[in-house]
Design a protein around this motif. Structure first.
Motif, PDB file in Angstrom:
ATOM      1  N   LYS A 207      57.784 -39.337  68.614  1.00 28.44           N
ATOM      2  CA  LYS A 207      58.494 -38.525  67.625  1.00 28.44           C
ATOM      3  C   LYS A 207      57.513 -37.718  66.783  1.00 28.44           C
ATOM      4  O   LYS A 207      57.779 -36.563  66.436  1.00 28.44           O
ATOM      5  N   ILE A 208      56.374 -38.343  66.447  1.00 25.05           N
ATOM      6  CA  ILE A 208      55.343 -37.621  65.695  1.00 25.05           C
ATOM      7  C   ILE A 208      54.812 -36.451  66.520  1.00 25.05           C
ATOM      8  O   ILE A 208      54.640 -35.335  66.015  1.00 25.05           O
ATOM      9  N   CYS A 209      54.562 -36.691  67.796  1.00 33.56           N
ATOM     10  CA  CYS A 209      54.088 -35.621  68.679  1.00 33.56           C
ATOM     11  C   CYS A 209      55.121 -34.504  68.791  1.00 33.56           C
ATOM     12  O   CYS A 209      54.771 -33.316  68.797  1.00 33.56           O
ATOM     13  N   GLU A 210      56.399 -34.887  68.882  1.00 27.37           N
ATOM     14  CA  GLU A 210      57.464 -33.886  68.960  1.00 27.37           C
ATOM     15  C   GLU A 210      57.514 -33.039  67.687  1.00 27.37           C
ATOM     16  O   GLU A 210      57.712 -31.819  67.750  1.00 27.37           O
ATOM     17  N   LEU A 211      57.320 -33.686  66.531  1.00 27.66           N
ATOM     18  CA  LEU A 211      57.305 -32.940  65.272  1.00 27.66           C
ATOM     19  C   LEU A 211      56.126 -31.968  65.225  1.00 27.66           C
ATOM     20  O   LEU A 211      56.268 -30.819  64.791  1.00 27.66           O
TER      21      LEU A 211
END
Length: 232
Positions: free
Chosen positions: A135-139
């Protein structure tokens, strides 16, 4: 549950690393982005809620890495005081990926490794359930920061050797090609005239084992580590 191939977490790309900008250029590029605080707030919310020792680092290069070597952070005493030193080494089975560059096609390459045991434990948790990491990478990609920020593990067992309340400063020793992080009080070079202080790591301090420096709640911005750069 989200799954990921563990091999995606461990590969180092020397060509990618060597093409990264120097720290002052990287910082200047980041400062042009108006939505950094918004992105960080969302990342901090995730790591705080799930108590995961994760953050983001400024994507930059300190030195060239020869083929076959990788960037490794180690704890040691430098000039008789605790320090994290990062330099190019041959890989061994005693180093653990601690930060990652976001590649094309949702792939990763390792930014830097660490010898710290808590990095290994956190990495094992991420491999078992990488959903928050992803999710952090997606953000990061959603906000188009993939060339500016690298997701990282902030847990360090060796932090018990430092005075965390004192803050950290980082500089590159050009004679030995080593990046050195010390407590601010131990790093007199930081007060030299002409020094540019650059923030290089942001993280929500979820516990006492989180790598952090003089962080303080200022408009939801946690500035955790700094790099000293000589402008001369």
């Amino acid at each position: 549950m989200c799954t990921i191939d563990p091999n995606d977490f461990v590969n180092f790309n020397p060509d990618k690393y060597n093409s990264l900008p120097e720290v002052d250029v990287a910082s200047s590029n980041l400062q042009k982005c108006s939505d950094l605080a918004e992105l960080l707030e969302k990342i901090f919310s995730l790591t705080k809620k799930h108590s995961l020792e994760l953050g983001v680092r400024l994507v930059h290069r300190h030195m060239q890495v020869d083929e076959g070597k990788v960037m490794v952070e180690r704890f040691q005493f430098h000039q008789n005081v605790p320090a994290f030193t990062t330099s190019a080494h041959l890989p061994t089975d005693q180093i653990y990926p601690a930060s990652w560059l976001l590649e094309d096609n949702s792939k990763f390459s390792v930014f830097e490794y660490s010898t710290d045991i808590l990095v290994r434990y956190t990495l094992e948790k991420l491999i078992k359930d990488p959903s928050i990491f992803m999710k952090i990478c997606e953000l990061i990609r959603e906000y188009h920061f993939e060339n500016l920020l690298a997701p990282c593990i902030t847990a360090r067992d060796s932090l018990k050797q430092f005075d965390k309340k004192n803050g950290f400063m980082e500089f590159t020793d050009l004679e030995t090609n080593v990046s050195i992080v010390k407590n601010t009080k131990d790093q007199t070079i930081c007060s030299h005239e002409g020094a540019l202080i650059i923030t290089t790591l942001w993280a929500y301090p979820v516990n006492e084992n989180c790598l952090r420096g003089d962080y303080q709640k200022n408009s939801d911005n946690y500035n955790c580590s700094h790099c000293w750069h000589d402008q001369k």
